[in-house]
Design a protein around this motif. Sequence first.
Motif, short mmCIF file in Angstrom:
data_model
loop_
_atom_site.label_atom_id
_atom_site.label_comp_id
_atom_site.label_asym_id
_atom_site.label_seq_id
_atom_site.Cartn_x
_atom_site.Cartn_y
_atom_site.Cartn_z
N ALA A 28 7.71 49.91 5.86
CA ALA A 28 8.96 50.55 6.28
C ALA A 28 8.73 51.42 7.51
CB ALA A 28 9.53 51.37 5.12
N LEU A 29 7.66 52.16 7.51
CA LEU A 29 7.37 53.03 8.66
C LEU A 29 7.14 52.20 9.91
CD1 LEU A 29 5.08 55.61 6.85
CD2 LEU A 29 7.24 56.14 7.99
N ARG A 30 6.40 51.10 9.74
CA ARG A 30 6.11 50.23 10.89
C ARG A 30 7.41 49.68 11.49
NH1 ARG A 30 2.36 47.52 8.18
NH2 ARG A 30 3.79 45.81 7.75
N LEU A 31 8.38 49.44 10.62
CA LEU A 31 9.66 48.88 11.10
C LEU A 31 10.55 49.94 11.72
CD1 LEU A 31 10.22 46.46 8.11
CD2 LEU A 31 9.76 45.81 10.48
N GLY A 32 10.17 51.20 11.59
CA GLY A 32 10.92 52.27 12.27
C GLY A 32 12.13 52.78 11.51
N VAL A 33 12.07 52.75 10.18
CA VAL A 33 13.21 53.23 9.39
C VAL A 33 13.47 54.72 9.65
CG1 VAL A 33 12.88 51.56 7.51
CG2 VAL A 33 11.70 53.77 7.42
N ASP A 34 14.70 55.11 9.39
CA ASP A 34 15.05 56.53 9.47
C ASP A 34 14.57 57.28 8.22
OD1 ASP A 34 16.66 56.33 11.92
OD2 ASP A 34 17.98 55.11 10.68
N GLY A 35 14.54 56.55 7.12
CA GLY A 35 14.10 57.15 5.87
C GLY A 35 13.59 56.09 4.92
N ILE A 36 12.91 56.54 3.87
CA ILE A 36 12.42 55.64 2.83
C ILE A 36 12.89 56.17 1.48
CG2 ILE A 36 10.38 54.75 1.64
CD1 ILE A 36 8.82 54.97 4.21
N ARG A 98 6.81 61.44 8.57
CA ARG A 98 7.19 60.51 9.64
C ARG A 98 8.61 60.00 9.51
NH1 ARG A 98 2.47 56.25 9.86
NH2 ARG A 98 2.11 56.87 7.68
N CYS A 99 9.25 60.21 8.36
CA CYS A 99 10.66 59.86 8.21
C CYS A 99 11.20 60.64 7.03
CB CYS A 99 10.86 58.35 8.01
SG CYS A 99 10.28 57.75 6.41
N LEU A 100 12.51 60.56 6.84
CA LEU A 100 13.13 61.19 5.68
C LEU A 100 12.58 60.56 4.39
CD1 LEU A 100 15.54 63.08 4.63
CD2 LEU A 100 16.76 60.91 4.37
N ASP A 130 14.65 69.69 4.80
CA ASP A 130 15.51 68.55 5.12
C ASP A 130 14.72 67.29 5.45
OD1 ASP A 130 14.59 69.14 7.63
OD2 ASP A 130 16.57 69.38 8.55
N GLN A 131 13.40 67.33 5.25
CA GLN A 131 12.63 66.09 5.31
C GLN A 131 12.69 65.36 3.97
OE1 GLN A 131 9.06 67.92 6.88
NE2 GLN A 131 9.36 66.91 8.84
N PHE A 132 13.33 66.02 2.99
CA PHE A 132 13.49 65.42 1.66
C PHE A 132 14.96 65.25 1.33
CE2 PHE A 132 9.48 67.88 1.20
CZ PHE A 132 8.63 66.83 0.91
N LEU A 133 15.22 64.28 0.48
CA LEU A 133 16.54 64.12 -0.11
C LEU A 133 16.27 63.60 -1.52
CD1 LEU A 133 19.65 63.99 0.17
CD2 LEU A 133 19.37 61.68 1.06
N VAL A 134 16.72 64.33 -2.52
CA VAL A 134 16.47 63.93 -3.91
C VAL A 134 17.77 63.41 -4.50
CG1 VAL A 134 15.85 64.80 -6.21
CG2 VAL A 134 14.52 65.49 -4.20
N SER A 135 17.70 62.25 -5.16
CA SER A 135 18.90 61.64 -5.72
C SER A 135 18.64 61.19 -7.15
CB SER A 135 19.34 60.45 -4.85
OG SER A 135 18.33 59.49 -4.79
N SER A 136 19.75 60.97 -7.87
CA SER A 136 19.62 60.43 -9.23
C SER A 136 20.98 59.95 -9.71
CB SER A 136 19.08 61.49 -10.20
OG SER A 136 18.82 60.91 -11.46
N MET A 239 17.65 60.97 12.00
CA MET A 239 18.38 61.70 10.99
C MET A 239 17.59 62.81 10.33
SD MET A 239 18.34 60.10 7.44
CE MET A 239 19.44 61.44 7.36
N SER A 240 18.34 63.65 9.68
CA SER A 240 17.71 64.63 8.79
C SER A 240 18.52 64.61 7.52
CB SER A 240 17.74 66.00 9.43
OG SER A 240 18.83 66.73 8.99
N GLY A 241 17.96 65.16 6.47
CA GLY A 241 18.64 65.17 5.18
C GLY A 241 19.78 66.18 5.15
N VAL A 242 19.84 67.04 6.12
CA VAL A 242 20.88 68.07 6.11
C VAL A 242 22.07 67.62 6.92
CG1 VAL A 242 21.42 70.35 7.05
CG2 VAL A 242 19.40 70.02 5.63
#
Length: 243
Positions: A28-36, A98-100, A130-136, A239-242
Amino acid sequence: MTTPLTIIGHRGARGVAPENTLAGMEAALRLGVDGIEFDVQQHPDGELFLLHDLTLDRTTNGRGIATTLGFDALRRLDAGHGERIPTLDETLDLIDRRCLVNIELKTWNGCADAVARMLQQRLDAGWAADQFLVSSFHLPELLRFTAALPAVPVAALYCGIPLAGSEELRALGSRQAHLADEFVDADYVAAVRAAGGRCWAYTVNTADAAQRLTDLGISGIFTDHPERFLPIPVPHAPMSGVL
Ligand code: G3P
Ligand code: MG
């Protein structure tokens, strides 16, 4: 596609490399994603590890419920192409800001508190909240996480439309909803956006689907195939998580 779309690798980049593995994160990082995005569970020993299903059968050479296996035995399994089931710690080390990082809480046996403790350590080590985003999908668990670590943004996961509309996000202290692609509803998305929030959709693997969802107001997608959207087919926004 004219609207910038945030591209999030789903379970790493599960169309490219085994899901929820370090190889998937690398891809995913190699492909340049905004987040994982990846899925986290807590073992009864207290360890946090990456796995989507509660059982081992689909993604590893193990059998049965993951948390009934000793943690060491769990770690010896093959999670695809010789990859091991990673811990959350290892995964954060690899991504290294390196990404969100979107951590989906999959279990509710103390997982929220344990993840909050681990992310607090990362904040102490210099990561930004804001380098994190927690979901559930387990919204009480998300509330528990927020109570433990309010600085880190959270997103509610839905496989439908909540009766309370976007009000539920407010109750969670969140402005972000992650919606199943088949349940994306323009009125709901508009209400979230009017309140200053945003909606992302999972799991989106074609440009046509991304276009349809963008037309409904979606601003980010979880995809198994980031390579279909990056670097250029869909304009994507840093992007950022905020919000
Ligand atoms: O977080 C988005 C998506 O991963 C939610 O569904 O089942 O793939 O974890 P699932
Ligand atoms: Mg997930």
